[in-house]
Design an enzyme around this catalytic site. Structure first.
Site, PDB file in Angstrom:
ATOM      1  N   ASN A 152      24.428  52.199 -21.316  1.00 22.22           N
ATOM      2  CA  ASN A 152      23.509  51.062 -21.288  1.00 22.22           C
ATOM      3  C   ASN A 152      22.668  51.125 -22.551  1.00 22.22           C
ATOM      4  O   ASN A 152      21.733  51.914 -22.654  1.00 22.22           O
ATOM      5  CB  ASN A 152      22.631  51.153 -20.030  1.00 22.22           C
ATOM      6  CG  ASN A 152      21.701  49.960 -19.905  1.00 22.22           C
ATOM      7  OD1 ASN A 152      21.602  49.129 -20.815  1.00 22.22           O
ATOM      8  ND2 ASN A 152      21.018  49.872 -18.780  1.00 22.22           N
ATOM      9  N   ASN A 203       9.824  51.096  -3.290  1.00 18.93           N
ATOM     10  CA  ASN A 203       8.706  52.025  -3.096  1.00 18.93           C
ATOM     11  C   ASN A 203       7.412  51.422  -2.584  1.00 18.93           C
ATOM     12  O   ASN A 203       6.571  52.148  -2.067  1.00 18.93           O
ATOM     13  CB  ASN A 203       8.376  52.712  -4.434  1.00 18.93           C
ATOM     14  CG  ASN A 203       9.471  53.655  -4.850  1.00 18.93           C
ATOM     15  OD1 ASN A 203       9.764  54.606  -4.158  1.00 18.93           O
ATOM     16  ND2 ASN A 203      10.099  53.359  -5.980  1.00 18.93           N
ATOM     17  N   GLY A 255      11.704  45.280 -10.106  1.00 16.87           N
ATOM     18  CA  GLY A 255      11.448  46.426 -10.974  1.00 16.87           C
ATOM     19  C   GLY A 255      10.504  45.955 -12.064  1.00 16.87           C
ATOM     20  O   GLY A 255       9.630  45.122 -11.823  1.00 16.87           O
ATOM     21  N   GLY A 296      12.413  49.478  -8.448  1.00 16.90           N
ATOM     22  CA  GLY A 296      11.295  50.422  -8.364  1.00 16.90           C
ATOM     23  C   GLY A 296      10.182  49.961  -7.425  1.00 16.90           C
ATOM     24  O   GLY A 296       9.663  50.741  -6.622  1.00 16.90           O
ATOM     25  N   HIS A 351      15.370  42.049  -6.148  1.00 17.45           N
ATOM     26  CA  HIS A 351      15.342  43.179  -7.085  1.00 17.45           C
ATOM     27  C   HIS A 351      13.992  43.143  -7.797  1.00 17.45           C
ATOM     28  O   HIS A 351      13.732  42.254  -8.621  1.00 17.45           O
ATOM     29  CB  HIS A 351      16.498  43.064  -8.094  1.00 17.45           C
ATOM     30  CG  HIS A 351      16.476  44.163  -9.114  1.00 17.45           C
ATOM     31  ND1 HIS A 351      17.409  45.153  -9.154  1.00 17.45           N
ATOM     32  CD2 HIS A 351      15.600  44.421 -10.118  1.00 17.45           C
ATOM     33  CE1 HIS A 351      17.120  46.000 -10.137  1.00 17.45           C
ATOM     34  NE2 HIS A 351      16.026  45.562 -10.740  1.00 17.45           N
ATOM     35  N   GLU A 406      22.953  50.475 -10.324  1.00 16.61           N
ATOM     36  CA  GLU A 406      23.780  49.646 -11.203  1.00 16.61           C
ATOM     37  C   GLU A 406      24.837  50.476 -11.936  1.00 16.61           C
ATOM     38  O   GLU A 406      25.947  50.017 -12.164  1.00 16.61           O
ATOM     39  CB  GLU A 406      22.875  48.924 -12.211  1.00 16.61           C
ATOM     40  CG  GLU A 406      22.030  47.862 -11.551  1.00 16.61           C
ATOM     41  CD  GLU A 406      20.810  47.464 -12.350  1.00 16.61           C
ATOM     42  OE1 GLU A 406      19.804  48.206 -12.316  1.00 16.61           O
ATOM     43  OE2 GLU A 406      20.858  46.425 -13.019  1.00 16.61           O
ATOM     44  N   MET A 413       3.094  48.989 -11.160  1.00 20.19           N
ATOM     45  CA  MET A 413       2.645  48.652  -9.805  1.00 20.19           C
ATOM     46  C   MET A 413       1.961  49.831  -9.116  1.00 20.19           C
ATOM     47  O   MET A 413       1.052  49.635  -8.318  1.00 20.19           O
ATOM     48  CB  MET A 413       3.837  48.147  -8.981  1.00 20.19           C
ATOM     49  CG  MET A 413       3.489  47.643  -7.621  1.00 20.19           C
ATOM     50  SD  MET A 413       2.272  46.287  -7.620  1.00 20.19           S
ATOM     51  CE  MET A 413       3.313  44.839  -7.786  1.00 20.19           C
ATOM     52  N   ARG A 437       6.391  39.808 -17.876  1.00 19.36           N
ATOM     53  CA  ARG A 437       6.911  38.438 -18.019  1.00 19.36           C
ATOM     54  C   ARG A 437       6.276  37.516 -16.980  1.00 19.36           C
ATOM     55  O   ARG A 437       6.081  37.909 -15.834  1.00 19.36           O
ATOM     56  CB  ARG A 437       8.432  38.425 -17.836  1.00 19.36           C
ATOM     57  CG  ARG A 437       9.186  38.961 -19.030  1.00 19.36           C
ATOM     58  CD  ARG A 437      10.670  39.068 -18.768  1.00 19.36           C
ATOM     59  NE  ARG A 437      11.058  40.445 -18.578  1.00 19.36           N
ATOM     60  CZ  ARG A 437      12.237  40.846 -18.114  1.00 19.36           C
ATOM     61  NH1 ARG A 437      13.154  39.961 -17.790  1.00 19.36           N
ATOM     62  NH2 ARG A 437      12.514  42.118 -17.966  1.00 19.36           N
TER      63      ARG A 437
HETATM   64  P1  AMP Z   1      12.320  49.849 -12.303  1.00 21.73           P
HETATM   65  O1  AMP Z   1      12.322  48.874 -13.453  1.00 21.73           O
HETATM   66  O2  AMP Z   1      13.281  49.485 -11.208  1.00 21.73           O
HETATM   67  O3  AMP Z   1      12.397  51.283 -12.708  1.00 21.73           O
HETATM   68  O4  AMP Z   1      10.871  49.707 -11.619  1.00 21.73           O
HETATM   69  C1  AMP Z   1       9.684  49.934 -12.318  1.00 21.73           C
HETATM   70  C2  AMP Z   1       8.508  49.485 -11.449  1.00 21.73           C
HETATM   71  O5  AMP Z   1       8.547  50.203 -10.195  1.00 21.73           O
HETATM   72  C3  AMP Z   1       7.144  49.775 -12.068  1.00 21.73           C
HETATM   73  O6  AMP Z   1       6.277  48.653 -11.897  1.00 21.73           O
HETATM   74  C4  AMP Z   1       6.629  50.924 -11.237  1.00 21.73           C
HETATM   75  O7  AMP Z   1       5.241  50.907 -11.178  1.00 21.73           O
HETATM   76  C5  AMP Z   1       7.225  50.598  -9.887  1.00 21.73           C
HETATM   77  N1  AMP Z   1       7.191  51.756  -8.997  1.00 21.73           N
HETATM   78  C6  AMP Z   1       7.863  52.924  -9.132  1.00 21.73           C
HETATM   79  N2  AMP Z   1       7.504  53.779  -8.143  1.00 21.73           N
HETATM   80  C7  AMP Z   1       6.571  53.132  -7.387  1.00 21.73           C
HETATM   81  C8  AMP Z   1       5.805  53.463  -6.229  1.00 21.73           C
HETATM   82  N3  AMP Z   1       5.916  54.649  -5.650  1.00 21.73           N
HETATM   83  N4  AMP Z   1       4.952  52.519  -5.721  1.00 21.73           N
HETATM   84  C9  AMP Z   1       4.835  51.317  -6.316  1.00 21.73           C
HETATM   85  N5  AMP Z   1       5.534  50.946  -7.407  1.00 21.73           N
HETATM   86  C10 AMP Z   1       6.383  51.832  -7.932  1.00 21.73           C
END
Ligand code: AMP
Length: 409
Positions: free
Chosen positions: A9, A331, A207, A327, A205, A381, A280, A238
Site C-alpha cells: 500500500n 473502538n 477511521g 478505528g 467504515h 483490507e 477521536m 475532511r
Molecule cells: P483508522 O484510520 O482506521 O486507523 O482510524 C483512526 C481513527 O480511529 C482515529 O480518529 C483514532 O482516534 C480512532 N481510534 C483508534 N482507537 C480508538 C479508541 N480506542 N477510541 C476512539 N477512537 C479510536
C-alpha cells in the site's frame, strides 16, 4: 519456506507492506515506512516483533521497500520471490469492476485514472514499478478501492449536473473504501452462514477517512463518498458534504478555490470543528473534561453519520445488520451510542452494556433482543488484497503469458 504473498500500500510519503503465507490467510509480517522524502524517514516492523530504524535523510519509496524486503529476508520470513504481489490502487474509474492481474494496459489505465485521484494513483504506480523491478518474475495484482462500488445503480452514482459532465469528463460518484466494505460483507456472510449474494447490510467504515455503504444482496448499491474521497461523512480532517456555494462565497472574500479545497481536505472535519485534533480518542477525553469544541465535533460527526444510516435504508430496506468498523467504528462505544440515539424508531436498539464491552479485539453483536442486528467487525483490507492476489495468480497466471505482464512501463 513455502510461497508467500506480499501486499503493498503505497502512499505519497509512506509505504505499508504485509506478507502472507501460501494460502494468503495467515499474516507473517508487516512493516510501515513513513515520512519518505522528508527528514526523519523511518521504517517500523510492526509484526511479528517490533523494531524501528531510521532511513537515510533522502530515502524514498525505493530505499524503503528494499530495506523492508531485506529485513523480511534476514528474519527468514521471505525466501526467494513472493508468489504474488497485490497492490492497493485507489482509483480504477469505470474501467475496473474487480481486481486484475497487472499488464501494461492496466498500468496505462491506472495512469489515466490519476486525474481522478492525483495524490493517490501516482503513488500506487510508484509501488507497482518498484516491486516489478525487484521481483521481475512475480505476477502483480491491482485491487481497487473503487471497484466494489461499480455496481451502484445510475440513480445512486449520478450527480444532478449537466449529463455531459458525466459523459465527457466522467464526473460521477465512484465511492471508496470498497476493499473494507467488501471484507465486512464477507465476514458478515460467514458469521450468518449465508451466501454473500443473499447478504444485505449497512457498513460504516469510520477511521481517519469515513464512508458508509449500502450493500444489497452482496452488491454495493449506495455509498457516501463520491467523485473524490471528500464527500459524505465528517472525517478526521475532511469536511464531507458541504454546500458547493461555499466556493463562491469564500471567493468573494478573497479565498481562492484551491485554498478552500485544501481547507476542506486538511483543516476541516473533527479537527476543524474542535479546533484541537482529528484523533477521536483525544476528543473523547477532552469531551469528558467538558471541552465544548470536542463535544461539538463529536456531535456533528455522530449526527451526520445517523443521517447517512437513515439515507442508506432507502437502498437496503431490510439489512441483515448495521456494521461499525475502522478505528473509530471498532473502538468508540460513545460514537456508536450517540449516533444510534438519533435513530430511535428505526429498529436499531443498542444494548448499552454490550456496546461498552465490544471493541476491536472482541467484535460481536451489540443490539437488544428484538432489534435489527448491530455489529462491530474489525476490518482487514490487507487480507482481501492478499486473497485476491492468491486467487488471480493461482487461477489466471497460467492463461497470461509472462511477456504480456507488466514489468514497469
Ligand atoms: P483508522 O484510520 O482506521 O486507523 O482510524 C483512526 C481513527 O480511529 C482515529 O480518529 C483514532 O482516534 C480512532 N481510534 C483508534 N482507537 C480508538 C479508541 N480506542 N477510541 C476512539 N477512537 C479510536
Amino acid at each position: 519456506m513455502a510461497d508467500t504473498y506480499l501486499v503493498v500500500n503505497c502512499g505519497s510519503s509512506s509505504v505499508k507492506l504485509a506478507l502472507y503465507d501460501d494460502q494468503a490467510s495467515t499474516l507473517i509480517a508487516t512493516a510501515l515506512a513513513e515520512n519518505l522524502g522528508f527528514d526523519k524517514a523511518r521504517l517500523r516492523i510492526a509484526f511479528p516483533r517490533e523494531s524501528t530504524e531510521d532511513l537515510a535523510v533522502d530515502a524514498g519509496h525505493q530505499q524503503a521497500i528494499e530495506t523492508c524486503i531485506s529485513r523480511f529476508r534476514e528474519s527468514g520470513w521471505l525466501e526467494g520471490d513472493p508468489a504474488g504481489i497485490g497492490h492497493r490502487v485507489v482509483h480504477g474509474g469505470e474501467r475496473f469492476r474487480a481486481s486484475v492481474l497487472i499488464e501494461p494496459t492496466v498500468v496505462r489505465a491506472i495512469e489515466e485514472c490519476a486525474a481522478l485521484a492525483p495524490l493517490h494513483n501516482p503513488a500506487n504506480l510508484t509501488g507497482i514499478h518498484q516491486l516489478s523491478r525487484i521481483f521481475p518474475r512475480t505476477p502483480q495484482v491491482a485491487v481497487f478501492d473503487t471497484a466494489f462500488h461499480q455496481s451502484l445503480p445510475e440513480h445512486a452514482f449520478l450527480y444532478a449536473l449537466p449529463y455531459r459532465l458525466y459523459q465527457d469528463e466522467g464526473v460521477r460518484r465512484y465511492g471508496f473504501h470498497g476493499t473494507s466494505h467488501r471484507y465486512i460483507l464477507q465476514q458478515l456472510a460467514a458469521d450468518l452462514d449465508k451466501p454473500e449474494s443473499e447478504t444485505s447490510l449497512i457498513s460504516a467504515h469510520l477511521g481517519n477517512g469515513c464512508s458508509i455503504c449500502a450493500i444489497r444482496d452482496g452488491q454495493s448499491v449506495d455509498t457516501s463518498m463520491g467523485l473524490t474521497p471528500l464527500e459524505g461523512l465528517v472525517m478526521g480532517t475532511r469536511s464531507g458534504d458541504i454546500d458547493p456555494g461555499l466556493f463562491d462565497f469564500l471567493a468573494a472574500k478573497g479565498i481562492e478555490a484551491r485554498e478552500t479545497h485544501r481547507m476542506l481536505n486538511r483543516e476541516s472535519g473533527l479537527l476543524g470543528i474542535s479546533g484541537h485534533t482529528n484523533d477521536m480518542r483525544e476528543l473523547t477525553r477532552l469531551d469528558e473534561q467538558g471541552d465544548q469544541g470536542a463535544s461539538r465535533a463529536i456531535e456533528v460527526f455522530c449526527f451526520r453519520l445517523a443521517r447517512y444510516i437513515g439515507a442508506m435504508l432507502a437502498s437496503v430496506n431490510c439489512p441483515d445488520a448495521l456494521v461499525f468498523t475502522g478505528g473509530i467504528g471498532e473502538n468508540s462505544a460513545i460514537v456508536r451510542a450517540r449516533t444510534l440515539s438519533h435513530l430511535q424508531g428505526l429498529g436499531f436498539d443498542l444494548d448499552a452494556q454490550a456496546n461498552n464491552t465490544h471493541g476491536r479485539d472482541s467484535a460481536g453483536e451489540i443490539q437488544l433482543s428484538g432489534s435489527r442486528m448491530i455489529k462491530v467487525i474489525r476490518t482487514n483490507e490487507e487480507l482481501v488484497i492478499a486473497r485476491d492476489t492468491h486467487h488471480l495468480t493461482v487461477n489466471e497466471t497460467s492463461s497470461v503469458s509472462p511477456a504480456t505482464r507488466a514489468h514497469g512501463r
